[in-house]
Design a protein around this motif. Structure first.
Motif: not given
Length: 205
Positions: A73, A131, A80-81, A76-77, A138-139, A135
């Motif tokens: 978590t 996870e 995600r930001d 990866l934050d 998507e990036t 991600l």
């Protein structure tokens, strides 16, 4: 009609012991790797008896998986930001700087993750699939859209992400080598300036 009693909230001592075990596990795993670490080492590091440790975690693997799950978590934050509405070069440079800062602040966590991956991710493979991969996909799509709009230079998005990981996490995973080569100086400030220049030149259209 029977009712299930609500789960008891852990006491302060239980919460403190659990934190101590995880902190000790992080220290031992990052130093010894999963295979080299033992429950006895972790218990000693935590200042607890082995039976007391086993009250909280049934195995070495349970401690390791808990640490890796928490780490995923945190790790990866920053990805995600990324703001799709932001200026692409600055968004990616902000990501570079956050990853470098994490290598400075969380070197043990970085080594823990690196050791797991080097071993073939036996305990983290499901998290990588569930996870990390979505991600990153998507990036990659976001970076490709910025390139199509002419707001980024043409680069391979996946290799860009890999390069950011490699150049930032290196400072945590190989800190002993860096310390020898840099005479023990804190290199993160110079590293931040160098990586900013490197990726800014690469990414600017």
């Amino acid at each position: 009609m029977t009712t299930t009693a609500p789960a008891r909230k852990p006491t302060r001592i239980q919460q403190r012991n659990r934190r101590a075990i995880l902190e000790a596990g992080l220290e031992v795993f990052s130093r010894q790797g999963f295979r080299g670490a033992t429950l006895d080492q972790i218990a000693t590091e935590a200042g607890l008896s082995k039976p007391n440790l086993l009250y909280y975690f049934p195995s070495k693997e349970a401690i390791h998986v808990t640490l890796l799950t928490q780490l995923m978590t945190t790790w990866l934050d920053p990805l995600r930001d990324l703001d799709p509405e932001g200026e692409p070069v600055e968004e990616l440079l902000r990501y570079v700087h956050r990853k470098l800062e994490m290598s400075r602040v969380f070197p043990r966590e970085s080594r823990l993750f690196a050791n797991e991956i080097v071993q073939g991710a036996p305990r983290m493979a499901p998290h990588l699939e569930a996870e990390l991969k979505p991600l990153v996909d998507e990036t990659v799509a976001l970076i490709e859209s910025w390139i199509a709009e002419g707001r980024l230079a043409r680069v391979d998005p996946r290799h860009l992400i890999f390069s950011i990981w490699a150049t930032t996490q290196h400072y945590a995973d190989f800190d002993t080598q860096i310390g020898v080569l840099m005479d023990g100086r804190d290199v993160h400030k110079d590293a931040a300036a160098f990586l900013d220049m490197l990726f800014r030149r690469l990414l600017t259209p």
